[in-house]
Design an enzyme around this catalytic site. Structure first.
Site, PDB file in Angstrom:
ATOM      1  N   SER A 140      89.730  67.451 -10.918  1.00 35.08           N
ATOM      2  CA  SER A 140      88.502  66.682 -11.153  1.00 35.08           C
ATOM      3  C   SER A 140      88.666  65.729 -12.316  1.00 35.08           C
ATOM      4  O   SER A 140      88.033  64.679 -12.362  1.00 35.08           O
ATOM      5  CB  SER A 140      87.330  67.618 -11.451  1.00 35.08           C
ATOM      6  OG  SER A 140      87.062  68.428 -10.340  1.00 35.08           O
TER       7      SER A 140
ATOM      8  N   HIS B  17      92.356  63.177  -5.391  1.00 34.33           N
ATOM      9  CA  HIS B  17      91.038  63.756  -5.627  1.00 34.33           C
ATOM     10  C   HIS B  17      90.242  63.729  -4.320  1.00 34.33           C
ATOM     11  O   HIS B  17      89.639  62.713  -3.976  1.00 34.33           O
ATOM     12  CB  HIS B  17      90.343  62.964  -6.756  1.00 34.33           C
ATOM     13  CG  HIS B  17      88.996  63.488  -7.093  1.00 34.33           C
ATOM     14  ND1 HIS B  17      87.969  62.684  -7.514  1.00 34.33           N
ATOM     15  CD2 HIS B  17      88.493  64.744  -7.049  1.00 34.33           C
ATOM     16  CE1 HIS B  17      86.901  63.422  -7.712  1.00 34.33           C
ATOM     17  NE2 HIS B  17      87.191  64.670  -7.441  1.00 34.33           N
TER      18      HIS B  17
ATOM     19  N   GLU C 165      90.156  59.634  -3.563  1.00 44.25           N
ATOM     20  CA  GLU C 165      90.514  58.839  -4.751  1.00 44.25           C
ATOM     21  C   GLU C 165      91.941  59.242  -5.134  1.00 44.25           C
ATOM     22  O   GLU C 165      92.181  60.411  -5.453  1.00 44.25           O
ATOM     23  CB  GLU C 165      89.528  59.169  -5.880  1.00 44.25           C
ATOM     24  CG  GLU C 165      89.706  58.347  -7.133  1.00 44.25           C
ATOM     25  CD  GLU C 165      88.690  58.748  -8.226  1.00 44.25           C
ATOM     26  OE1 GLU C 165      88.229  59.902  -8.246  1.00 44.25           O
ATOM     27  OE2 GLU C 165      88.386  57.897  -9.067  1.00 44.25           O
TER      28      GLU C 165
ATOM     29  N   ASN D 289      84.715  60.915 -11.404  1.00 39.85           N
ATOM     30  CA  ASN D 289      84.153  61.994 -12.231  1.00 39.85           C
ATOM     31  C   ASN D 289      83.849  61.584 -13.656  1.00 39.85           C
ATOM     32  O   ASN D 289      83.112  62.268 -14.352  1.00 39.85           O
ATOM     33  CB  ASN D 289      85.067  63.218 -12.197  1.00 39.85           C
ATOM     34  CG  ASN D 289      84.836  64.003 -10.923  1.00 39.85           C
ATOM     35  OD1 ASN D 289      83.796  63.852 -10.277  1.00 39.85           O
ATOM     36  ND2 ASN D 289      85.789  64.829 -10.539  1.00 39.85           N
TER      37      ASN D 289
HETATM   38  P1  NAI Z   1      87.733  77.404  -6.964  1.00 39.21           P
HETATM   39  O1  NAI Z   1      87.404  78.141  -8.214  1.00 39.21           O
HETATM   40  O2  NAI Z   1      86.827  77.515  -5.780  1.00 39.21           O
HETATM   41  O3  NAI Z   1      89.215  77.826  -6.465  1.00 39.21           O
HETATM   42  C1  NAI Z   1      90.339  77.860  -7.302  1.00 39.21           C
HETATM   43  C2  NAI Z   1      91.342  78.825  -6.701  1.00 39.21           C
HETATM   44  O4  NAI Z   1      92.552  78.768  -7.450  1.00 39.21           O
HETATM   45  C3  NAI Z   1      90.870  80.300  -6.729  1.00 39.21           C
HETATM   46  O5  NAI Z   1      90.892  80.833  -5.419  1.00 39.21           O
HETATM   47  C4  NAI Z   1      91.902  80.975  -7.629  1.00 39.21           C
HETATM   48  O6  NAI Z   1      92.173  82.327  -7.280  1.00 39.21           O
HETATM   49  C5  NAI Z   1      93.110  80.063  -7.409  1.00 39.21           C
HETATM   50  N1  NAI Z   1      94.136  80.229  -8.445  1.00 39.21           N
HETATM   51  C6  NAI Z   1      93.976  80.426  -9.790  1.00 39.21           C
HETATM   52  N2  NAI Z   1      95.186  80.531 -10.377  1.00 39.21           N
HETATM   53  C7  NAI Z   1      96.124  80.401  -9.390  1.00 39.21           C
HETATM   54  C8  NAI Z   1      97.551  80.432  -9.363  1.00 39.21           C
HETATM   55  N3  NAI Z   1      98.256  80.626 -10.481  1.00 39.21           N
HETATM   56  N4  NAI Z   1      98.181  80.263  -8.175  1.00 39.21           N
HETATM   57  C9  NAI Z   1      97.471  80.079  -7.013  1.00 39.21           C
HETATM   58  N5  NAI Z   1      96.126  80.054  -6.990  1.00 39.21           N
HETATM   59  C10 NAI Z   1      95.462  80.208  -8.153  1.00 39.21           C
HETATM   60  O7  NAI Z   1      87.911  75.876  -7.391  1.00 39.21           O
HETATM   61  P2  NAI Z   1      87.818  74.560  -6.469  1.00 39.21           P
HETATM   62  O8  NAI Z   1      86.434  74.063  -6.471  1.00 39.21           O
HETATM   63  O9  NAI Z   1      88.513  74.812  -5.182  1.00 39.21           O
HETATM   64  O10 NAI Z   1      88.665  73.525  -7.354  1.00 39.21           O
HETATM   65  C11 NAI Z   1      90.084  73.482  -7.303  1.00 39.21           C
HETATM   66  C12 NAI Z   1      90.560  72.193  -7.969  1.00 39.21           C
HETATM   67  O11 NAI Z   1      90.024  71.081  -7.231  1.00 39.21           O
HETATM   68  C13 NAI Z   1      90.060  72.044  -9.407  1.00 39.21           C
HETATM   69  O12 NAI Z   1      91.038  71.406 -10.172  1.00 39.21           O
HETATM   70  C14 NAI Z   1      88.825  71.170  -9.251  1.00 39.21           C
HETATM   71  O13 NAI Z   1      88.541  70.453 -10.415  1.00 39.21           O
HETATM   72  C15 NAI Z   1      89.265  70.247  -8.102  1.00 39.21           C
HETATM   73  N6  NAI Z   1      88.194  69.643  -7.314  1.00 39.21           N
HETATM   74  C16 NAI Z   1      87.055  70.353  -6.999  1.00 39.21           C
HETATM   75  C17 NAI Z   1      86.064  69.762  -6.224  1.00 39.21           C
HETATM   76  C18 NAI Z   1      84.827  70.520  -5.833  1.00 39.21           C
HETATM   77  O14 NAI Z   1      83.893  69.898  -5.269  1.00 39.21           O
HETATM   78  N7  NAI Z   1      84.758  71.830  -6.057  1.00 39.21           N
HETATM   79  C19 NAI Z   1      86.206  68.382  -5.722  1.00 39.21           C
HETATM   80  C20 NAI Z   1      87.489  67.784  -6.027  1.00 39.21           C
HETATM   81  C21 NAI Z   1      88.423  68.390  -6.827  1.00 39.21           C
END
Ligand code: NAI
Length: 285
Positions: free
Chosen positions: A120, A141, A153, A191
């Site tokens: 993000s 992104h 993006e 963002n």
């Molecule tokens: P989330 O919290 O739903 O999922 C993150 C996942 O990463 C979890 O399942 C966790 O267990 C896993 N994880 C943590 N450490 C790990 C490791 N060492 N190896 C493998 N997996 C690991 O978060 P979300 O929303 O999916 O966000 C993921 C990324 O995408 C972040 O960087 C966020 O900023 C970005 N993002 C999020 C958006 C959204 O709308 N939620 C939109 C665009 C980007």
């Protein structure tokens, strides 16, 4: 560059959407997370999403959840990434976690593999510095929910090569998406603006100027937005909003990015938005 096997790291909100979209587009996917229970939940989510959203191949044949799932290997073993051509990383928005993941990916994946960071706000140049292949690191992104959003993006880090950008552009095309390529800066374009808007909307609720629903109605009915800023915050995940604001605050050393105390309190209380069943609104889970 021939891309057939794609590693997807992190099976949360974004990783699940990316893995599903890739499998539907005909790629083989290796989906990695830290626990089998998270991966089991991801499998269930993909099954439900494919059923709910429906998907047709280019020749108009419907694709069943089983056909999508058989293209995805669910694993906690990073060694399964030894043969991937491309990686889309989606682990939580915390630099120490991402840093550790990229060091591992760099050691395990083939030297030719491109790493796309779905982040993000974290600088792509900084992510590239955790690897020995900064020219092959790019920001991607994605928007949420990934299979339903056609625009991405894309961020060019300081060392990202033109070959990496071109390969990533065609990769996205195969996923059915177009992109806008921007230069690296924390929060990029989307963002840097969106996180400030969401944070300010949370301040309005915190100061009791208006209720969440009233703030959102103003944005929807006065400005014609599809969703208000607080509905958007719940969709993204309030934890992800907080971590992104932390990154922006640290990156720019600018107090305008300080997270609202109400946001911190909600995250501490486990109110992470849609994915947890409760945020500014309630959701069935
Ligand atoms: P989330 O919290 O739903 O999922 C993150 C996942 O990463 C979890 O399942 C966790 O267990 C896993 N994880 C943590 N450490 C790990 C490791 N060492 N190896 C493998 N997996 C690991 O978060 P979300 O929303 O999916 O966000 C993921 C990324 O995408 C972040 O960087 C966020 O900023 C970005 N993002 C999020 C958006 C959204 O709308 N939620 C939109 C665009 C980007």
């Amino acid at each position: 560059m021939n891309i057939e096997i794609v590693g997807v790291i992190g099976a949360g909100v974004m990783g699940v959407g990316v893995a599903q979209n890739l499998a539907q587009s005909g790629f083989q996917v290796v989906l990695v997370d830290v626990s089998t229970s998270i991966l089991e939940h991801a499998r269930q989510e993909i099954t439900n999403n494919v059923r709910f959203q429906g998907f047709f191949t280019k020749d108009k044949n419907p694709l069943s959840p089983e056909q999508v799932l058989e293209r995805i290997l669910f694993t906690t073993d990073y060694q399964a990434l030894k043969t991937v051509d491309y990686v889309v990383e989606n682990v939580i928005e915390k630099w120490p976690v991402k840093q550790e993941v990229y060091t591992l990916l760099d050691a395990i994946c083939p030297p030719t593999a491109i790493f796309a960071a779905n982040t993000s706000a974290i600088s792509i140049t900084r992510i590239g510095s955790a690897t020995q292949r900064a020219d092959k690191v790019i920001g991607m992104h994605f928007m949420n929910p990934v299979p339903m959003k056609s625009m991405v993006e894309v961020i060019r880090g300081f060392h990202t090569s033109e070959e990496t950008i071109e390969a990533s552009r065609s990769f996205l095309q195969r996923m059915g998406k177009s992109c806008v390529v921007v230069n690296d800066s924390p929060g990029f374009v989307s963002n840097r603006v969106l996180m400030l808007t969401v944070n300010e909307a949370i301040f309005l609720v915190h100061e009791q100027v208006a209720k969440a629903e009233e703030v959102d109605r103003i944005f929807k009915n006065c400005f014609g937005h599809k969703m208000g800023p607080l509905e958007t915050a719940d969709l993204i995940g309030l934890d992800t909003i907080l971590y992104s604001l932390d990154v922006l605050y640290e990156s720019f050393n600018d107090s305008k990015f300080r997270p609202c105390p109400l946001l911190k309190k909600m995250v501490d209380a486990g109110l992470h938005g849609r994915k947890s069943g409760r945020g500014f609104y309630d959701y069935p889970i």
